[in-house]
Design a protein around this motif. Structure first.
Motif, PDB file in Angstrom:
ATOM      1  N   LEU A 285       0.839  -1.135   0.005  1.00 47.05           N
ATOM      2  CA  LEU A 285      -0.066  -0.146  -0.030  1.00 47.05           C
ATOM      3  C   LEU A 285       1.012   1.291   0.130  1.00 47.05           C
ATOM      4  CD1 LEU A 285      -2.683   1.572   0.091  1.00 47.05           C
ATOM      5  CD2 LEU A 285      -2.637   1.180   2.837  1.00 47.05           C
ATOM      6  N   GLU A 286       0.830   1.929  -1.089  1.00 47.29           N
ATOM      7  CA  GLU A 286       1.839   3.203  -1.325  1.00 47.29           C
ATOM      8  C   GLU A 286       1.276   4.480  -0.859  1.00 47.29           C
ATOM      9  OE1 GLU A 286       5.336   4.874  -3.216  1.00 47.29           O
ATOM     10  OE2 GLU A 286       4.633   2.616  -2.843  1.00 47.29           O
ATOM     11  N   ARG A 287      -0.068   4.620  -0.895  1.00 42.40           N
ATOM     12  CA  ARG A 287      -0.614   5.903  -0.683  1.00 42.40           C
ATOM     13  C   ARG A 287      -2.317   5.922  -0.401  1.00 42.40           C
ATOM     14  NH1 ARG A 287       1.537  11.574  -3.278  1.00 42.40           N
ATOM     15  NH2 ARG A 287       1.533  12.900  -1.485  1.00 42.40           N
ATOM     16  N   VAL A 288      -2.708   6.725   0.612  1.00 42.22           N
ATOM     17  CA  VAL A 288      -4.097   6.804   0.474  1.00 42.22           C
ATOM     18  C   VAL A 288      -4.434   8.245   0.188  1.00 42.22           C
ATOM     19  CG1 VAL A 288      -6.070   6.629   2.081  1.00 42.22           C
ATOM     20  CG2 VAL A 288      -4.060   5.223   2.374  1.00 42.22           C
ATOM     21  N   HIS A 289      -5.583   8.449  -0.571  1.00 35.90           N
ATOM     22  CA  HIS A 289      -5.573   9.895  -1.063  1.00 35.90           C
ATOM     23  C   HIS A 289      -7.014  10.408  -0.594  1.00 35.90           C
ATOM     24  CE1 HIS A 289      -2.733   9.304  -4.302  1.00 35.90           C
ATOM     25  NE2 HIS A 289      -3.281   7.939  -4.198  1.00 35.90           N
ATOM     26  N   PHE A 290      -6.727  11.709  -0.258  1.00 29.30           N
ATOM     27  CA  PHE A 290      -8.056  12.622   0.269  1.00 29.30           C
ATOM     28  C   PHE A 290      -8.146  13.830  -0.397  1.00 29.30           C
ATOM     29  CE2 PHE A 290      -6.054   9.818   3.724  1.00 29.30           C
ATOM     30  CZ  PHE A 290      -7.116   9.104   4.191  1.00 29.30           C
ATOM     31  N   GLU A 291      -8.295  13.872  -1.643  1.00 24.56           N
ATOM     32  CA  GLU A 291      -8.439  14.989  -2.308  1.00 24.56           C
ATOM     33  C   GLU A 291      -9.773  15.750  -2.036  1.00 24.56           C
ATOM     34  OE1 GLU A 291      -7.509  11.996  -3.871  1.00 24.56           O
ATOM     35  OE2 GLU A 291      -5.897  12.671  -4.935  1.00 24.56           O
ATOM     36  N   LYS A 292     -10.843  15.411  -1.930  1.00 21.62           N
ATOM     37  CA  LYS A 292     -12.008  15.966  -1.444  1.00 21.62           C
ATOM     38  C   LYS A 292     -12.071  16.735  -0.137  1.00 21.62           C
ATOM     39  CE  LYS A 292     -15.086  13.387  -4.496  1.00 21.62           C
ATOM     40  NZ  LYS A 292     -16.438  12.373  -4.401  1.00 21.62           N
ATOM     41  N   TYR A 293     -11.417  15.792   0.843  1.00 23.57           N
ATOM     42  CA  TYR A 293     -11.160  16.490   1.991  1.00 23.57           C
ATOM     43  C   TYR A 293     -10.285  17.657   1.922  1.00 23.57           C
ATOM     44  CZ  TYR A 293      -9.734  16.965   6.715  1.00 23.57           C
ATOM     45  OH  TYR A 293      -9.348  17.433   8.086  1.00 23.57           O
ATOM     46  N   ASN A 294      -8.960  17.539   1.288  1.00 20.41           N
ATOM     47  CA  ASN A 294      -8.237  18.502   1.069  1.00 20.41           C
ATOM     48  C   ASN A 294      -8.870  19.789   0.662  1.00 20.41           C
ATOM     49  OD1 ASN A 294      -6.142  17.021   2.220  1.00 20.41           O
ATOM     50  ND2 ASN A 294      -5.488  16.447   0.330  1.00 20.41           N
ATOM     51  N   GLN A 295      -9.508  19.724  -0.367  1.00 21.43           N
ATOM     52  CA  GLN A 295     -10.366  20.670  -1.146  1.00 21.43           C
ATOM     53  C   GLN A 295     -11.238  21.580  -0.259  1.00 21.43           C
ATOM     54  OE1 GLN A 295     -12.336  19.231  -4.545  1.00 21.43           O
ATOM     55  NE2 GLN A 295     -10.436  18.707  -5.694  1.00 21.43           N
ATOM     56  N   ARG A 296     -11.837  20.872   0.775  1.00 19.63           N
ATOM     57  CA  ARG A 296     -12.962  21.455   1.570  1.00 19.63           C
ATOM     58  C   ARG A 296     -11.985  22.190   2.776  1.00 19.63           C
ATOM     59  NH1 ARG A 296     -18.376  19.030   3.891  1.00 19.63           N
ATOM     60  NH2 ARG A 296     -19.222  20.692   5.028  1.00 19.63           N
ATOM     61  N   PHE A 297     -11.282  21.154   3.611  1.00 18.22           N
ATOM     62  CA  PHE A 297     -10.630  21.785   4.766  1.00 18.22           C
ATOM     63  C   PHE A 297      -9.185  22.070   4.791  1.00 18.22           C
ATOM     64  CE2 PHE A 297     -14.190  18.928   5.870  1.00 18.22           C
ATOM     65  CZ  PHE A 297     -15.007  19.667   6.579  1.00 18.22           C
ATOM     66  N   GLY A 298      -8.527  21.563   3.680  1.00 17.24           N
ATOM     67  CA  GLY A 298      -6.940  21.848   3.747  1.00 17.24           C
ATOM     68  C   GLY A 298      -6.545  23.180   3.677  1.00 17.24           C
ATOM     69  N   GLY A 299      -7.481  24.139   3.146  1.00 15.18           N
ATOM     70  CA  GLY A 299      -6.885  25.581   3.478  1.00 15.18           C
ATOM     71  C   GLY A 299      -7.864  26.393   4.145  1.00 15.18           C
ATOM     72  N   ASP A 300      -8.313  25.791   5.044  1.00 13.90           N
ATOM     73  CA  ASP A 300      -9.486  26.689   6.313  1.00 13.90           C
ATOM     74  C   ASP A 300      -8.801  27.400   7.266  1.00 13.90           C
ATOM     75  OD1 ASP A 300      -8.628  24.724   7.709  1.00 13.90           O
ATOM     76  OD2 ASP A 300     -10.866  23.872   8.022  1.00 13.90           O
TER      77      ASP A 300
END
Length: 377
Positions: A285-300
């Protein structure tokens, strides 16, 4: 340390550094030191409440007696929701993904104190590491919020040698032409397909058998201990049990000349196709992705994006020190790929699995029961 369950190792480390009894794991004996003298019980309870970073517990702490000198209750610290970036070499362990991982992510609530990672890692074996920690929203769930996962599959390149060549020729080196063929076939998996033939858990008309693959390709080969290896990477929204191993297995069978390229397209149809399952050793298992979470909360301004860019060096170092050497040494000792390649001639790629079984031929992959090997929901 032996080979306990992976979660047991993490839980034991958690309990040790907090100096309080660790949580029990079903099937394992209690940790040494679970029984403490009564005189020390209240002291350990105070330490735990003041700052210990432990798992959620179901038992309530004992009530304090009013009227004594110790009437004042200890200060309560709020628990925070966090995620951990965990890496581990999967050999000898069971649980979680069941395979090695360089970027597994789990979520939980904890009391935050200084130097958490160093304190936990000091009680873990070297082949299990917590590489990073981030604060997340209170309702975050690492499984449900995951958009995609990236796995890699490391295999010796002699797996792609033509079937007329020796099954384990260590002098084999992957040519540019063969690598190009491999990548052309792997690219066919991109998009949405019915992968019911790539797992033993789904029927041809089950909607959940349709899975979306974002990318799949083979990187340039490299040599370790005189043996050439290559790494196949695949990113998808989700994977079913055995799916990745069968995706790799079918491409290997085509490149070696055991199966026609047309079997790929046929495997996505409703008929049952005999798809071989590659060994589980090289799956990571190389990586787990959270693109939608990052878009919503990554820059709050309150939460960090879950991209783990600062931890990439630690991830790469862990793979080089623990995961890749384990795969190389185990392949040399157990010859899992060479033994599996010797079973490819018994597969019938021109008939359905049912037809092959009717002729008395052994169909080793598609009709097997499912054991957990990692690439699952």
């Amino acid at each position: 340390m032996g080979y306990p369950r992976l979660w047991a190792a993490l839980l034991r480390a958690w309990g040790r550094w907090t100096a309080c009894p660790g949580p029990r794991v079903p099937g394992l004996p209690p940790m040494a030191g679970n029984k403490v003298p009564p005189a020390l019980a209240s002291h350990q309870q105070d330490r735990k409440v003041r700052g210990g970073w432990v798992w959620e517990e179901t038992q309530h702490p004992p009530k304090r007696v009013k009227g004594g000198e110790d009437e004042e209750a200890p200060r309560k610290l709020p628990k925070r929701k966090i995620v951990l970036l965990i890496a581990y070499s999967g050999k000898g362990y069971h649980g979680m993904q069941g395979v090695s991982a360089a970027g597994q992510v789990v979520s939980l609530k904890v009391w935050l104190i200084d130097d958490i990672l160093d304190k936990i890692n000091s009680h873990l074996p070297s082949n299990i590491r917590i590489l990073g920690l981030k604060r997340v929203t209170g309702g975050f769930n690492s499984k449900n919020k995951c958009d995609a996962r990236t796995y890699c599959y490391m295999l010796p390149t002699f797996a792609f040698a033509h079937k007329d060549r020796d099954v384990q020729d260590e002098s084999y080196r992957l040519s540019a032409e063969t690598l190009q063929q491999v990548n052309r076939l792997l690219a066919c998996y991109k998009g949405t397909h019915n992968f019911h033939n790539f797992t033993s858990q789904k029927g041809p008309r089950e909607p959940s058998a349709r899975r979306y693959i974002l990318e799949m390709y083979c990187e340039e080969p490299f040599v370790r201990e005189g043996l050439e290896f290559a790494v196949i990477k695949v990113k998808g929204q989700s994977f079913m049990m055995h799916q990745i191993r069968k995706m790799v297995g079918l491409v290997v069978a085509i490149v070696k000349g055991y199966a026609p390229e047309s079997v790929l397209e046929r495997s996505w149809g409703e008929e049952k196709v005999d798809v071989p399952k590659a060994p589980g050793l090289g799956l990571v298992l190389e990586r787990v992705h959270f693109e939608k979470y990052n878009q919503r909360f990554g820059g709050d301004g309150l939460h960090e994006p879950l991209d783990w860019a600062q931890e990439e060096g630690k991830v790469a170092a862990f793979k080089e020190q623990h995961i890749y050497p384990t795969i190389v040494s185990t392949e040399r000792d157990e010859r899992s790929m060479a033994q599996w390649l010797s079973t490819l001639p018994i597969h019938n790629f021109s008939a359905t699995a049912l037809g092959a079984a009717g002729t008395g031929a052994k169909v080793p992959s598609s009709l097997e029961g499912s054991e957990g090997d990692g690439d699952s929901d």
